[in-house]
Design a protein around this motif. Structure first.
Motif, mmCIF file in Angstrom:
data_model
loop_
_atom_site.group_PDB
_atom_site.id
_atom_site.type_symbol
_atom_site.label_atom_id
_atom_site.label_comp_id
_atom_site.label_asym_id
_atom_site.label_seq_id
_atom_site.Cartn_x
_atom_site.Cartn_y
_atom_site.Cartn_z
ATOM 1 N N VAL A 463 67.945 80.342 38.048
ATOM 2 C CA VAL A 463 66.634 80.947 37.788
ATOM 3 C C VAL A 463 66.827 82.306 37.111
ATOM 4 C CG1 VAL A 463 64.483 81.772 38.812
ATOM 5 C CG2 VAL A 463 65.608 79.746 39.753
ATOM 6 N N ALA A 466 67.647 81.652 33.589
ATOM 7 C CA ALA A 466 66.499 81.178 32.810
ATOM 8 C C ALA A 466 65.540 82.330 32.518
ATOM 9 C CB ALA A 466 65.778 80.057 33.562
ATOM 10 N N VAL A 467 65.352 83.193 33.495
ATOM 11 C CA VAL A 467 64.470 84.349 33.304
ATOM 12 C C VAL A 467 65.058 85.282 32.250
ATOM 13 C CG1 VAL A 467 63.647 86.464 34.430
ATOM 14 C CG2 VAL A 467 63.364 84.247 35.561
ATOM 15 N N ARG A 469 66.999 84.599 29.835
ATOM 16 C CA ARG A 469 67.094 84.027 28.482
ATOM 17 C C ARG A 469 65.747 83.600 27.910
ATOM 18 N NH1 ARG A 469 72.317 80.052 29.061
ATOM 19 N NH2 ARG A 469 73.901 81.681 29.232
ATOM 20 N N ALA A 470 64.693 83.817 28.655
ATOM 21 C CA ALA A 470 63.383 83.351 28.192
ATOM 22 C C ALA A 470 62.995 84.058 26.900
ATOM 23 C CB ALA A 470 62.331 83.606 29.258
ATOM 24 N N ALA A 476 59.246 83.919 30.778
ATOM 25 C CA ALA A 476 60.113 84.271 31.905
ATOM 26 C C ALA A 476 59.327 84.214 33.214
ATOM 27 C CB ALA A 476 60.702 85.664 31.690
#
Lengths: 489, 415
Positions: A463, A466-467, A469-470, A476
């Protein structure tokens, strides 16, 4: 704070509270269980509730508006009919209608009805603004609570003893405040007596029209019993389904409950909408219920039955199971349920002690966070994470509706379900809501800060990645809110 | 709430349906008999400038992008701009505007930001400051304030316009802004959905299954009849892009309608998401192609909805940074530096690509990765603000883009 203490703090906030908000990890500190228990000693009253009408007054306000609507509608309808008669008599318009007289009559009727409806709609329903104000206060209490354990208990009991705002919008918030909130940390029997004697519940479960066949009103009007409230109290509120009561018990109990009603608003402008016991509706004589004879007269008969139902062993098991299932896991460990049942029985249903028994049990903490939050919990958790403390109730209740859990509007007296299977297919709609909310707040909420400050980094590495790289803050935030860490507890 | 109490941002967010419906924005001066309009569109996610406008005349172009390089004789063929550059074939309308002098392209441009975080890059792009951070006002809003203090405004006049549930930072600030919230809410993008799916596949298989089912269902319902015909080749139009196209056109077209009104706002800003193409970028037939096509459709909507006001309109399309010059291991591009900006509008002196071309040899790339920025985007924006809206140069250097005195406004952009 050690890693494990931090992890337990985050779990405490998700599983038993309303979700972390900025600063709440520190507030829970190194003793999450103690912090949960301590919150139960703080008062549960809504600070701004004094501005809201009590249920009886709300009811009278709506009844008054309805009376005025009906009067206006009648007036408009008569006027429309008069006009039509005048125009039909004066010209050849009516004869020119190729469809003939029947069609002409239908059109006149429609026009009159439309005029009536328009006249009525000119007086707005006062129930909705009351509902929205109640929704706002209740939601903001959940947003501002340190942990929200006590609020979660209010939500739990409100759903256990649900009513529906579809039937009684004006009273739905006041019902929760007056009957549920006031007793959510007291004794189960007092909570039970409060909810079953509340006009909103009596209205919702059709007890206002129920009358004993041999009561004064029953004989005069040749009408009788409605079993609804008796059945739901035993099946849903106390004993639980398939716990040994019979159809005869239901009928006896329904007879016991006759006469539990409310003061008609037109009859008494001071007390209309308040609870009253009407002896003219009550079935005379004693009743046998679950093998016990109840010879009391009037309202005390029902109170005696409710007290016995509250003390019944099946009620302790039913309530303990449901609490454990709601807070901990869809299939709670039997030993946890046993401990909570034991606490219920040993304390005569002291709800605070049962809650304490739950969070004091290691088993309530051992289950992995697999429970899917209900939409209401998830939405509040999302807003809390951003630090927002005020809501627009129109937007908020609209969002709840979109997610299939409109506030105080369950489709049946069973209330909203609690298990993963009931909610998991709505995850797609959650994405729409998360995306929309993330768009709204992307100018003020920093997803990295939420990960670090709100979650103390107690969130899956995937997570975080992912946040990080948003492509935008919005994305994000949406990914963060949709993560399993945010949706499960 | 007292009349003078301006709600805090937090209250506003959740306080009312009329978000940012603030008081009036003074009108921009018409001292010269002009009534200029400016719309800023931010492409969030970082646009691959080389995938949008290809340097087909650069000897290193083909070796850099291989069979992913846009070419004049490619499939489909890129649209020639001049002897050196060619436009992505998804943008025929931009090409038409360019040929009629109503569009210009700035290449190898960038803000002063040289790192690779989207959030920070967007902060720098929109705040107009040199460094990132959560800032409260954008350069466009400060430009409006400058116009007001410069006495060139009609206080009876119009407002600035932000499009979307949240006003883009570029137009946020103390000059009042009104916001139009599109009825058609932007759905979570395909990109967001696939990132979420990826996240679930690594963390929560059950949620992954549910999301996958939803995506499949959406692809079924999104197939026929839900949008305009976009392409004869169905593989070029993956389900979902119809909704994105509709949103782009709807949002940009509405902005134009407001800006065109005699008593409407004169300045607007909006953002389009979805440009972060790490995987399967598809400049010639995929994600990027589709998004550029949607942007091209937004240009059509602006031009037609502007009506008479088109001739006094400038639209600046900017992004936080570019993408890597080379294609990565998953047929996409990663976060890079230099990129393009599109300028369109009837008020533009266009028909040219403005670039101090840095070259594509490894040594010519920034950090051996990115197209090297040779034009400071602030120079372009300052040029537009000075020549189109008439913001004074000193104000531009000091308050609109603080500390940018050495970045001279680019002249000659406006007709």
């Amino acid at each position: 704070m050690s890693n494990s203490a931090r992890a337990e703090a985050v779990l405490a906030l998700h599983r038993f509270g309303m979700g972390p908000r900025p600063g709440s990890i520190a507030a829970v500190g190194s003793d999450p269980r103690g912090a949960l228990i301590a919150e139960l000693d703080r008062p549960l009253a809504l600070t701004a509730a004094s501005a809201l009408p009590p249920s009886a007054k709300a009811y009278r306000t709506v009844a008054d508006a309805n009376a005025r609507r009906a009067a206006r509608a009648k007036q408009a309808q008569q006027q429309a009919k008069k006009q039509q008669m005048a125009s039909a008599g004066s010209g050849d318009q009516a004869e020119a209608r190729p469809e003939g007289q029947a069609q002409g009559y239908a059109q006149e009727k429609d026009a009159a009805e439309m005029a009536a409806k328009q006249a009525a709609d000119a007086i707005p329903d006062p129930g909705r603004p009351i509902y929205l104000q109640e929704a706002k206060l209740r939601t903001e209490a959940a947003l501002t609570a340190d942990i929200g354990f006590a609020e979660r208990l209010v939500w739990f009991w409100s759903n256990h003893f649900c009513i529906s705002a579809n039937k009684i919008q004006s009273m739905s918030g006041a019902y929760e405040r007056e009957a549920v909130r006031a007793n959510a940390l007291g004794r189960f029997v007092d909570l039970l007596l409060a909810v079953e004697g509340h006009p909103a519940m009596l209205f919702y479960l059709d007890n206002l029209e129920s009358m004993g066949a041999n009561s004064t009103a029953g004989i005069n009007r040749n009408r009788g019993l409605n079993e609804n409230i008796a059945r739901e109290i035993m099946e849903l509120h106390t004993l639980g389904v398939r716990t040994g009561y019979t159809q005869d018990d239901v009928i006896s109990f329904a007879n016991v409950m006759t006469g539990w009603t409310l003061v008609p608003p037109g009859a008494d402008p001071q007390h209309g909408g308040e609870f009253t016991f009407n002896p003219r509706l009550h079935e005379p004589g004693g009743q046998t219920l679950l093998g016990k004879r109840y010879e009391q007269e009037d309202v005390e008969q029902g109170r005696a039955v409710l007290r016995d139902l509250a003390a019944h062993p099946a009620t302790a098991t039913h309530v303990a199971t449901k609490l454990a299932r709601h807070f901990v896991t869809d299939a709670p460990p039997p030993t946890l349920v046993e401990q909570m049942t034991k606490s219920f029985r040993e304390t005569d249903g002291d709800l605070k002690q049962i809650a304490i028994a739950m969070v004091s049990s290691d088993e309530a903490w051992r289950a992995p966070p697999a429970k899917l939050k209900r939409p209401s919990e998830w939405v509040v958790g999302m807003v809390r994470a951003t630090g927002i403390t005020q809501v627009d109730p129109v937007l908020y209740t609209g969002g709840q509706q979109l997610l299939g859990e409109p506030l105080w509007r369950p489709s049946a007296p069973k209330g909203y379900p609690d298990d993963e299977a009931s909610w998991i297919d709505g995850v797609g709609r959650r994405l729409d809501v998360a995306n929309n909310f993330a768009e709204r707040i992307s100018g003020m909420a920093d997803p990295q800060a939420i990960v670090e400050d709100v979650f103390a980094s107690e969130i899956a590495a995937e997570v975080k990645q992912a946040v990080g790289r948003a492509e935008s803050r919005q994305q994000a935030l949406a990914l963060l809110f949709m993560s399993a860490d945010f949706q499960r507890r | 709430m007292g009349v003078n109490h301006l709600p805090t941002r937090r209250e506003l967010l959740v306080g009312s349906g009329a978000l940012f419906a603030w008081s009036q924005m003074p009108r921009i001066a018409r001292a010269e008999g002009r009534d200029p309009r400016l719309l800023v569109i931010v492409l969030r996610g970082a646009l691959d400038g080389l995938g949008a406008v290809a340097p087909v005349g650069d000897p290193d172009w083909i070796s850099l992008r291989g069979d992913r390089a846009l070419l004049l004789d490619g499939k489909p063929p890129a649209l020639p701009l001049d002897a050196f550059f060619a436009l992505n074939p998804a943008m025929p309308n931009l090409h038409r505007l360019y040929r009629s002098g109503k569009a210009a392209i700035v290449h190898a441009t960038a803000t002063p930001y040289r790192e690779r975080s989207h959030f920070d890059g967007q902060d720098v792009l929109e705040s107009g400051l040199v460094k990132p951070g959560m800032t409260s006002s954008g350069w466009l809003n400060r430009a409006l304030l400058a116009l007001e203090s410069g006495g060139r405004v009609d206080p009876r006049g119009s407002r600035a316009l932000g499009i979307g549930s949240v006003t883009p930072l570029v137009v946020r600030g103390s000059a009042p802004v009104m916001t139009w919230v599109p009825q058609r809410l932007l759905p979570a993008s395909e990109d967001t959905q696939s990132r979420l799916l990826d996240l679930y596949q690594h963390t929560d298989p059950k949620l992954a299954t549910v999301l996958q089912a939803r995506m499949k269902l959406a692809s079924l319902s999104g197939a026929p009849g839900t949008g305009e015909a976009m392409s004869d080749d169905p593989t070029l139009a993956p389900p979902g892009i119809a909704r994105v196209r509709a949103y782009f056109a709807d949002a940009a077209g509405t902005a134009a309608r407001y800006l065109a009104k005699p008593d409407g706002p004169r300045v607007g800003a909006m953002g389009f998401v979805g440009w972060d193409t790490h995987i399967a970028e598809g400049a010639a037939s995929g994600q990027l192609y589709n998004l550029l096509g949607a942007l091209d459709g937004a240009f059509v909507a602006i031009e037609s909805n502007m009506g008479e006001a088109w001739k006094e309109t400038v639209v600046a399309v900017v992004t936080e940074f570019g993408r890597t010059a080379r294609i990565n291991g998953t047929q996409g591009t990663d976060h890079g530096t230099g990129t393009v900006a599109f300028l369109i509008g009837g008020g533009l002196a266009g028909g040219r690509v403005i670039a101090d071309w840095p070259g594509l040899k490894p040594a010519q790339l920034f950090e051996d990765r990115d197209l090297k920025p040779t034009t400071d985007l602030r120079a372009v924006l300052k040029g537009l603000l000075r020549d189109h809206l008439r913001v004074e140069e000193t104000v531009l250097a000091e308050t609109v883009f603080p500390g940018s005195a050495d970045i001279k406004p680019m002249g000659g952009l406006v007709a």
